[in-house]
Design an enzyme around this catalytic site. Structure first.
Site, PDB file in Angstrom:
ATOM      1  N   GLU A   1       2.298  -5.662   8.423  1.00 53.92           N
ATOM      2  CA  GLU A   1       3.629  -5.257   8.858  1.00 53.92           C
ATOM      3  C   GLU A   1       3.948  -5.874  10.253  1.00 53.92           C
ATOM      4  O   GLU A   1       2.989  -5.635  11.266  1.00 53.92           O
ATOM      5  CB  GLU A   1       3.636  -3.500   9.028  1.00 53.92           C
ATOM      6  CG  GLU A   1       3.455  -3.122   7.619  1.00 53.92           C
ATOM      7  CD  GLU A   1       3.695  -1.542   7.503  1.00 53.92           C
ATOM      8  OE1 GLU A   1       4.186  -1.172   8.611  1.00 53.92           O
ATOM      9  OE2 GLU A   1       3.385  -0.862   6.353  1.00 53.92           O
TER      10      GLU A   1
ATOM     11  N   CYS B   1       5.383   8.178  13.453  1.00 55.37           N
ATOM     12  CA  CYS B   1       5.219   7.061  14.491  1.00 55.37           C
ATOM     13  C   CYS B   1       3.702   7.022  14.637  1.00 55.37           C
ATOM     14  O   CYS B   1       3.290   7.981  15.245  1.00 55.37           O
ATOM     15  CB  CYS B   1       5.737   7.116  15.761  1.00 55.37           C
ATOM     16  SG  CYS B   1       5.396   5.993  16.976  1.00 55.37           S
TER      17      CYS B   1
ATOM     18  N   CYS C   1       1.726   0.474  11.728  1.00 55.36           N
ATOM     19  CA  CYS C   1       3.013   0.823  11.353  1.00 55.36           C
ATOM     20  C   CYS C   1       4.255   0.166  12.059  1.00 55.36           C
ATOM     21  O   CYS C   1       4.327   0.477  13.215  1.00 55.36           O
ATOM     22  CB  CYS C   1       3.131   2.452  11.034  1.00 55.36           C
ATOM     23  SG  CYS C   1       4.681   2.690   9.990  1.00 55.36           S
TER      24      CYS C   1
ATOM     25  N   CYS D   1      -3.010  -3.600  30.478  1.00 56.70           N
ATOM     26  CA  CYS D   1      -3.319  -4.849  30.257  1.00 56.70           C
ATOM     27  C   CYS D   1      -3.099  -5.741  31.538  1.00 56.70           C
ATOM     28  O   CYS D   1      -1.887  -5.343  32.057  1.00 56.70           O
ATOM     29  CB  CYS D   1      -2.559  -5.365  29.162  1.00 56.70           C
ATOM     30  SG  CYS D   1      -2.862  -7.305  28.916  1.00 56.70           S
TER      31      CYS D   1
ATOM     32  N   ASP E   1      -3.893   5.119   9.809  1.00 56.82           N
ATOM     33  CA  ASP E   1      -3.415   4.220   8.761  1.00 56.82           C
ATOM     34  C   ASP E   1      -4.459   2.815   8.484  1.00 56.82           C
ATOM     35  O   ASP E   1      -4.652   2.237   9.405  1.00 56.82           O
ATOM     36  CB  ASP E   1      -2.244   3.224   9.391  1.00 56.82           C
ATOM     37  CG  ASP E   1      -0.826   4.264   9.479  1.00 56.82           C
ATOM     38  OD1 ASP E   1      -0.934   5.255   8.601  1.00 56.82           O
ATOM     39  OD2 ASP E   1       0.079   4.318  10.487  1.00 56.82           O
TER      40      ASP E   1
ATOM     41  N   TYR F   1       7.685  -3.784  -0.405  1.00 57.04           N
ATOM     42  CA  TYR F   1       6.727  -2.988   0.534  1.00 57.04           C
ATOM     43  C   TYR F   1       5.583  -2.468  -0.217  1.00 57.04           C
ATOM     44  O   TYR F   1       4.556  -2.388   0.119  1.00 57.04           O
ATOM     45  CB  TYR F   1       7.738  -1.686   0.905  1.00 57.04           C
ATOM     46  CG  TYR F   1       7.067  -0.648   1.725  1.00 57.04           C
ATOM     47  CD1 TYR F   1       6.243  -0.948   3.209  1.00 57.04           C
ATOM     48  CD2 TYR F   1       6.727   0.675   1.543  1.00 57.04           C
ATOM     49  CE1 TYR F   1       5.713   0.022   3.892  1.00 57.04           C
ATOM     50  CE2 TYR F   1       6.056   1.486   2.038  1.00 57.04           C
ATOM     51  CZ  TYR F   1       5.520   1.164   3.535  1.00 57.04           C
ATOM     52  OH  TYR F   1       4.673   2.212   4.003  1.00 57.04           O
TER      53      TYR F   1
ATOM     54  N   TYR G   1      -2.080  -3.061   8.090  1.00 62.70           N
ATOM     55  CA  TYR G   1      -2.040  -2.625   9.436  1.00 62.70           C
ATOM     56  C   TYR G   1      -2.650  -3.248  10.634  1.00 62.70           C
ATOM     57  O   TYR G   1      -3.089  -2.951  11.707  1.00 62.70           O
ATOM     58  CB  TYR G   1      -2.507  -1.078   9.558  1.00 62.70           C
ATOM     59  CG  TYR G   1      -1.595  -0.215   8.638  1.00 62.70           C
ATOM     60  CD1 TYR G   1      -0.322  -0.127   8.842  1.00 62.70           C
ATOM     61  CD2 TYR G   1      -2.343   0.498   7.165  1.00 62.70           C
ATOM     62  CE1 TYR G   1       0.436   0.679   7.896  1.00 62.70           C
ATOM     63  CE2 TYR G   1      -1.431   1.077   6.623  1.00 62.70           C
ATOM     64  CZ  TYR G   1      -0.095   1.391   6.670  1.00 62.70           C
ATOM     65  OH  TYR G   1       0.621   2.063   5.997  1.00 62.70           O
TER      66      TYR G   1
END
Length: 222
Positions: free
Chosen positions: A98, A203, A55, A212, A133, A86, A138
């Site tokens: 997105e 969120c 998202c 990482c 999601d 959208y 996504y």
């Protein structure tokens, strides 16, 4: 139903919605947090990075809070339908994901450091999903703007895969492709800086918890 057909695969250009020659909606001129212009031309010396990580509401906030980022805006990329809405993207019939576009100053933050931010802020092993999601919009993606960006992105994916594997996690599904072949279409105005306008809004951002191993010296602390 057509939507069901394309929830787990990206439609081909022939299968995608036809779209339109011009966008159906205006895009705000200014970033609500940074005060900078959302769309170019941007000041000389700045560079662009495009990231898909679920998202885009939460993804955009990850980067507008990062030192060295001049502006951010969200949109749709990686698909076949020109100027999608959208609702069309969410149908799975455009092929887009997105994306947050990050305009940054390379004298203040490196592309490598932005990639570290990208990898750690989401789970790149989930395919056409991010958390709760689900759908092709996504999927994880990096759309590069130069051969140097492409090489750096590929190297970072390899490095992160090694630590994910050693942590017992799966294969990275992130697509790394040139942005020149995949136009970026800004999203509707209400999506831009959504979590600034709606601080309690949804969120979906959440990483693997695995660090990482790139760009450590340049990665801004929160």
């Amino acid at each position: 139903m057509l939507f069901g057909r394309f929830k787990n695969r990206v439609p081909s250009p022939d299968e995608a919605l036809k779209g339109r020659p011009e966008p159906e909606y205006p895009v705000p001129e200014r970033h609500t947090v940074l005060g900078t212009a959302l769309q170019g031309p941007y000041p000389e010396g700045l560079e662009i990075a495009d990231f898909g990580m679920g998202c885009f509401w939460g993804a955009e906030r990850v980067f507008w809070t990062t030192d060295g980022v001049w502006t951010t805006l969200v949109g749709y990329q990686g698909g076949s339908t020109p100027n999608p809405t959208y609702e069309e993207v969410c149908s799975g019939l455009t092929g887009h994901t997105e994306v947050v576009r990050v305009v940054f100053d390379p004298s203040e933050i490196s592309y490598e450091a932005l990639l570290k931010r990208f990898w750690e802020a989401h789970d790149p092993t989930q395919g056409f999903r991010q958390g709760n999601d689900t759908g092709t919009q996504y999927r994880s993606a990096v759309y590069t703007h130069s051969p140097a960006q492409a090489a750096t992105a590929e190297a970072s994916r390899t490095a992160y895969q090694q630590v994910l594997t050693s942590s017992g996690l799966g294969e990275i599904t992130t697509e790394i492709l040139p942005a020149t072949d995949r136009p970026f279409y800004p999203a509707e105005g209400y999506h831009q800086q959504y979590l600034d306008k709606n601080p309690g809004g949804y969120c979906g951002i959440g990483g693997t918890g695995v660090s990482c191993p790139i760009g450590v010296a340049d990665f801004p602390e929160e």
